[in-house]
Design an enzyme around this catalytic site. Structure first.
Site, mmCIF file in Angstrom:
data_model
loop_
_atom_site.group_PDB
_atom_site.id
_atom_site.type_symbol
_atom_site.label_atom_id
_atom_site.label_comp_id
_atom_site.label_asym_id
_atom_site.label_seq_id
_atom_site.Cartn_x
_atom_site.Cartn_y
_atom_site.Cartn_z
ATOM 1 N N ASP A 43 0.848 -1.209 -0.132
ATOM 2 C CA ASP A 43 -0.073 -0.046 -0.108
ATOM 3 C C ASP A 43 0.838 1.417 -0.059
ATOM 4 O OD1 ASP A 43 0.638 -0.184 2.644
ATOM 5 O OD2 ASP A 43 -1.326 -0.085 3.540
ATOM 6 N N GLY A 128 -3.071 -5.983 18.600
ATOM 7 C CA GLY A 128 -1.736 -6.321 18.469
ATOM 8 C C GLY A 128 -1.711 -7.788 17.601
ATOM 9 N N LEU A 131 -5.000 -7.361 13.139
ATOM 10 C CA LEU A 131 -6.360 -7.169 12.367
ATOM 11 C C LEU A 131 -6.977 -5.969 12.441
ATOM 12 C CD1 LEU A 131 -7.912 -10.541 14.298
ATOM 13 C CD2 LEU A 131 -6.783 -10.335 12.125
ATOM 14 N N ASP A 178 -5.745 -0.417 5.663
ATOM 15 C CA ASP A 178 -6.606 -0.728 6.799
ATOM 16 C C ASP A 178 -7.771 0.199 6.733
ATOM 17 O OD1 ASP A 178 -4.509 -2.431 6.962
ATOM 18 O OD2 ASP A 178 -3.760 -1.623 9.003
HETATM 19 C C1 GAF Z 1 0.091 -2.427 8.619
HETATM 20 C C2 GAF Z 1 -0.233 -1.294 7.856
HETATM 21 F F1 GAF Z 1 -1.019 -0.332 8.558
HETATM 22 C C3 GAF Z 1 -0.898 -1.168 6.586
HETATM 23 O O1 GAF Z 1 -0.833 0.225 5.985
HETATM 24 C C4 GAF Z 1 -0.170 -1.973 5.621
HETATM 25 O O2 GAF Z 1 1.207 -1.345 4.896
HETATM 26 C C5 GAF Z 1 0.523 -3.541 6.363
HETATM 27 O O3 GAF Z 1 0.632 -3.291 7.518
HETATM 28 C C6 GAF Z 1 1.241 -4.147 5.775
HETATM 29 O O4 GAF Z 1 0.657 -4.479 4.484
HETATM 30 O O5 GAF Z 1 -1.312 -3.126 8.604
#
Ligand code: GAF
Length: 385
Positions: A43, A128, A131, A178
């Site tokens: 991302d 932690g 999720l 997320d």
């Molecule tokens: C965490 C981060 F918050 C997301 O933005 C993403 O980078 C992820 O790690 C890894 O894919 O959840």
């Protein structure tokens, strides 16, 4: 979460609100945690991700206040936190309250007329466990505040603002996955998100129809995005992109090009991101063709890449992923930022053999048993009451 248990969660938060504030909340909102089918650490490299919302999350009972103060209470925390909005600055609130306070700050920074509120927060997401319990707090706060103040902000923009709050109030340089998953997912679907363009598309994800299930394994090892290792990976990706002469690793299509980078560590980081972005696109093609089982090898390859090239896996995840597959799973991989949290496994219908295999593998090492969570692709944030 069934409609009945969601209604019960809303009533519980509303009941606490009444007890603490002696008044009715104006409403109760919820935002789910997320699982990520595939697309890890892509991302913030402007690549694609394919998360889906969980049936667990955060509930917020809320009421506007005329004094420009946020009164934030949580059923999972001991003491309330009071934040005068006028004094909010990036980094001025610390601890768990920084997540909801960061959202209010980001909305106001964006010129949105959001004022004070009393917030009572409840969560059934383990912290932690990878999720996105933090993003769920942010997104539940965000949908509550915009509703209370009748502010019109698109869900995509709300995701950007929630992320900005996390980046600048909490100080974690996380990507947009997320918050987008929590706000934009639809039941029965994963969300294909192009993190450069903001384009989204729901992708049908119905494991039961294929005689399969998605199983989450909370490995018990805890992670914190604030510990600096996530930020280090992000910085390494930026250096790798510079070494390849591109704006971000998203701009490179062939994983073999990573070998052009002289630094072997940066080359491995780049190879993961470039190959993972390809795996997301391959996964979407398979899902659109109705071939969910075909995802197994992609999950397996994603885990190997995160373990060997990106080096963010952890022993409990490696053991769980391997045992899930040895127990008949089609593919499994670590999920989220890494160094702790959960594994996602694509398994046959009742998931019994993979569960037994993982439990036995943990017991054989003298580890505490992992926790298994079903992961039906669920709806994004909304109003409950
Ligand atoms: C965490 C981060 F918050 C997301 O933005 C993403 O980078 C992820 O790690 C890894 O894919 O959840």
């Amino acid at each position: 979460m069934s409609a009945a248990s969601r209604a019960a969660a809303a009533e519980r938060a509303a009941g606490r609100f009444r007890a603490w504030h002696g008044a009715e909340p104006e409403g109760v909102w919820h935002a789910p945690g997320r699982a990520n089918l595939i697309g890890e650490h892509t991302d913030y490299n402007e690549g694609r991700v394919l998360p889906f919302a969980l049936d667990r999350g955060v509930v917020v009972a809320a009421r506007g206040r005329g004094d420009d103060v946020l009164d934030i209470r949580s059923l999972q925390a001991d003491a309330p936190v009071t934040v005068p909005l006028a004094t909010l600055r990036a980094g001025s609130v610390t601890g768990w309250a920084a997540y909801p306070a960061g959202v209010a700050w980001a909305l106001r920074e964006a010129g949105q007329a959001v004022g004070g509120a009393s917030l009572v927060i409840d969560s059934d997401l383990p912290q932690g466990a990878g999720l996105s319990s933090s993003a769920a707090i942010e997104c539940a706060t965000a949908v509550a505040l915009v509703a209370l103040y009748q502010v019109s902000v698109s869900r995509l923009e709300l995701a950007r603002l929630a992320r900005r709050g996390e980046n600048e109030m909490v100080g974690v340089p996380s990507g947009i996955m997320d918050q987008s998953a929590s706000l934009l997912c639809e039941a029965g679907h994963a969300l294909l998100l192009d993190c450069r363009t903001g384009d989204t598309a729901p992708v049908r994800l119905d494991p039961a129809a294929a005689g399969l299930a998605l199983l989450l394994v909370d490995t018990g090892a805890r992670h914190a995005l604030t510990d600096g290792r996530y930020a280090l990976r992000r910085a390494e990706c930026e250096r790798a992109a510079r070494a390849l002469g591109v704006r971000s690793l998203r701009d490179v299509d062939d994983p073999a090009r990573a070998a052009e980078i002289g630094d072997p560590v940066l080359a491995r980081r780049a190879r993961h991101v470039i190959s993972e972005d390809r795996r997301v696109r391959a996964a979407v093609d398979l899902l659109n063709a109705g071939d969910l089982a075909g995802l197994g090898p992609l999950l397996h390859a994603s885990h190997a890449s995160l373990r060997d090239d990106f080096e963010v896996s952890w022993p409990e995840a490696d053991v769980a992923a391997e045992a899930a597959e040895a127990g008949g799973g089609l593919g499994a991989r670590m999920m989220g930022g890494g160094f702790g949290g959960s594994v996602i496994a694509l398994v046959p219908g009742d998931a019994e053999e993979p569960r037994e295999a993982i439990t036995a593998a943990y017991a054989g090492r003298g580890w505490a048993p992992p926790r298994f969570l079903p992961a039906p692709p669920s709806a994004g944030a909304g109003r409950l009451l």
